[in-house]
Write a protein that holds these residues in place. Sequence first.
Motif, PDB file in Angstrom:
ATOM      1  N   PHE A  28       0.835  -1.103   0.086  1.00  0.00           N
ATOM      2  CA  PHE A  28       0.112  -0.041  -0.160  1.00  0.00           C
ATOM      3  C   PHE A  28       0.687   1.214  -0.123  1.00  0.00           C
ATOM      4  N   GLY A  29       0.278   1.994  -0.723  1.00  0.00           N
ATOM      5  CA  GLY A  29       1.221   3.511  -0.859  1.00  0.00           C
ATOM      6  C   GLY A  29       0.240   4.573  -1.080  1.00  0.00           C
ATOM      7  N   SER A  30       0.846   5.896  -0.685  1.00  0.00           N
ATOM      8  CA  SER A  30      -0.318   7.118  -0.687  1.00  0.00           C
ATOM      9  C   SER A  30       0.594   8.166  -0.688  1.00  0.00           C
ATOM     10  N   SER A  81      -3.379   3.558  -3.070  1.00  0.00           N
ATOM     11  CA  SER A  81      -3.081   2.416  -4.016  1.00  0.00           C
ATOM     12  C   SER A  81      -4.349   1.591  -3.716  1.00  0.00           C
ATOM     13  N   GLY A  82      -4.870   1.634  -2.355  1.00  0.00           N
ATOM     14  CA  GLY A  82      -5.996   0.888  -2.053  1.00  0.00           C
ATOM     15  C   GLY A  82      -7.010   1.788  -1.079  1.00  0.00           C
ATOM     16  N   GLU A  83      -8.346   1.414  -1.415  1.00  0.00           N
ATOM     17  CA  GLU A  83      -9.172   2.246  -0.578  1.00  0.00           C
ATOM     18  C   GLU A  83      -8.906   2.242   0.797  1.00  0.00           C
ATOM     19  N   HIS A  84      -9.248   3.279   1.441  1.00  0.00           N
ATOM     20  CA  HIS A  84      -8.671   3.172   3.002  1.00  0.00           C
ATOM     21  C   HIS A  84      -9.540   2.200   3.806  1.00  0.00           C
ATOM     22  N   CYS A  85      -8.881   1.882   4.941  1.00  0.00           N
ATOM     23  CA  CYS A  85      -9.580   0.705   5.850  1.00  0.00           C
ATOM     24  C   CYS A  85     -10.482   1.654   6.775  1.00  0.00           C
TER      25      CYS A  85
END
Length: 163
Positions: A28-30, A81-85
């Motif tokens: 995961f990257g932001s 890269s991926g929707e927030h948890c």
Amino acid sequence: MIDDQDRRHLERCIELAAEALRSGNEPFGSVLVSQNGVAMLEARNEVGGGDATRHPEFAIARWAAGSMSPKERAAATVYTSGEHCPMCSAAHGWVGLGRIVYASSAAQLSQWQAEMGVAPASVRPLSIHEIVPDLKVDGPVEDLAESVRGLHRQMHLVSRGGG
């Protein structure tokens, strides 16, 4: 709607996710981007050391709370890269950050994990809008989601001793 600038930032998020994976973390990257389009902070997943809260979106929320005014936070965009948890969605909402743009959704990740025989996460994968209903959110971006899917496949292949 996803424009060229959005795609460029999402592609950087995927590069950061690949870096996270190479360093023994989940992929995961932001990136936090100001209203003027300037990348303010990049972060990648760092849960490999045992602290499951070391998500890049959470790090961005903490940094923004101490480094940006409420007005600047509200005008900023978080690319990921991926929707927030749920934890990261709540942090984003509490800090008052603006728009979120993600390459792959929590629903997609859950589906991919099921297809790979990975046990469900211990925290339910809720959508951002279930946590912060009025937030502006864009995603997923299907072709970029496929790149993220490949990183998750690689992670689970390695964890099973296949790669």
